[in-house]
Scaffold this active site. Structure first.
Site, PDB file in Angstrom:
ATOM      1  N   ASP A  11       0.876  -1.157   0.000  1.00 49.57           N
ATOM      2  CA  ASP A  11       0.000   0.000   0.000  1.00 49.57           C
ATOM      3  C   ASP A  11       0.922   1.219   0.000  1.00 49.57           C
ATOM      4  O   ASP A  11       2.118   1.106   0.295  1.00 49.57           O
ATOM      5  CB  ASP A  11      -0.889  -0.028   1.249  1.00 49.57           C
ATOM      6  N   ASP A  13       0.230   5.197   1.081  1.00 48.39           N
ATOM      7  CA  ASP A  13       0.207   6.082   2.252  1.00 48.39           C
ATOM      8  C   ASP A  13       0.144   5.269   3.543  1.00 48.39           C
ATOM      9  O   ASP A  13      -0.748   4.433   3.723  1.00 48.39           O
ATOM     10  CB  ASP A  13      -1.020   6.997   2.190  1.00 48.39           C
TER      11      ASP A  13
END
Length: 236
Positions: A11, A13
Site C-alpha cells: 500500500d 500512504d
C-alpha cells in the site's frame, strides 16, 4: 522452510511512504486561511487512510463548523486536493528502514510495486517527485479497476501486469496498514503483512489481530527484519 517470493506489493500512504506530514501542512494552511485552529497532528494522521473528505471534515468538526452545506464541503475537499497536488512532496518520505528493503529487492531482481486507493494522478506525481516511478514495477490505483480494495481485483491486476498467474499469488506478499488492504490481499490468496505503524485510529488498534493478516509488524524496522532477515521468505 522459507516461503518463496516472486514479488512484494505495498500500500502507499502509511505503509511504504509517510505522507502524513504533507497532509498536516495542508490542513494547517487551510485552517489558517479561515482563522481556525488546526486539529492535532495525531488526529490528522489517523484520518489519512480515510481520504481527503475525512481530513477536511476533521478540520471542520475541530472548529465547530457543523452546518456547512454539501457544496461547501466539496469546495473544501477540492481545495485540499489542489493544494496537495501543487506541493505533493514537501515532507513526505519513504518510511525509515524501508528504502533498504526496496534496494535489497532490486538487488535480488525481485519486483516490488504499489496497490493503492490513492487516485492515479496523485500517486504518479508523488512517485515521480520522489524518483520512485522508474523503480516501481507496477502501480495499481482505483482508477484502473471497477472494484477497488477490499475487493481482490486490484491484486489480480497487479499480478497480471507482473506476468504472474493468479495460481502463484501465494508467492506475492502484500503489505498494508488498513483492514481493506488485508482483506484484499487475503481474498487474492497472497500472504499479507499488516503495517501496524501506519495510519490506524486508536479504536482499531485493539482489533488488529482480527483483521486476519499473516504477520503484524509494529514498526518499519520490524517489517525490514521480517522481509529481509527473518528466514521466513526466500527470494532466490
Amino acid at each position: 522452510m522459507a516461503q518463496f517470493v516472486k514479488a512484494v506489493l505495498f500500500d502507499l500512504d502509511g505503509t511504504l511512504i509517510d505522507t502524513a506530514a504533507d497532509f498536516v501542512r495542508i490542513i494547517g494552511k487551510m485552517s489558517l486561511e479561515n482563522n481556525w485552529q488546526a486539529p492535532p497532528e495525531s488526529e490528522i494522521r489517523e484520518q489519512v487512510s480515510a481520504g481527503a473528505s475525512a481530513m477536511v471534515q476533521l478540520m471542520l468538526r475541530h472548529n465547530e463548523q457543523l452546518d456547512v452545506s454539501e457544496e461547501t464541503l466539496l469546495d473544501f475537499r477540492q481545495q485540499f486536493l489542489d493544494d496537495y497536488e501543487a506541493d505533493i512532496c514537501v515532507d513526505s518520505c519513504v518510511f525509515a528502514e524501508l528504502e533498504e528493503v526496496l534496494t535489497d529487492l532490486e538487488a535480488k531482481r525481485v519486483p516490488w510495486g504499489i496497490v493503492t486507493n490513492k487516485p492515479r494522478y496523485l500517486a504518479e506525481k508523488l512517485l515521480n517527485t520522489m524518483q520512485l516511478d522508474e523503480r516501481c514495477a507496477v502501480l495499481v490505483c482505483p482508477d484502473d479497476v471497477s472494484r477497488p480494495k477490499p475487493d481482490p481485483e486490484p491484486m489480480y491486476m497487479a499480478l497480471e501486469k507482473l506476468g504472474i498467474p493468479r495460481g502463484a499469488a501465494g508467492c506475492v506478499i502484500y503489505v498494508g496498514d488498513h483492514i481493506r488492504d488485508i482483506e484484499s490481499g487475503n481474498a487474492a490468496g497472497m500472504p499479507t503483512i499488516l503495517a501496524a505503524y501506519g495510519y490506524i485510529p486508536p479504536q482499531d488498534q485493539k482489533n488488529l489481530k482480527k483483521w486476519g493478516a499473516d504477520y503484524i509488524t509494529e514498526t518499519p524496522e520490524q517489517l525490514n527484519k521480517l522481509l529481509l532477515s527473518s528466514g521466513k521468505f526466500d527470494y532466490l
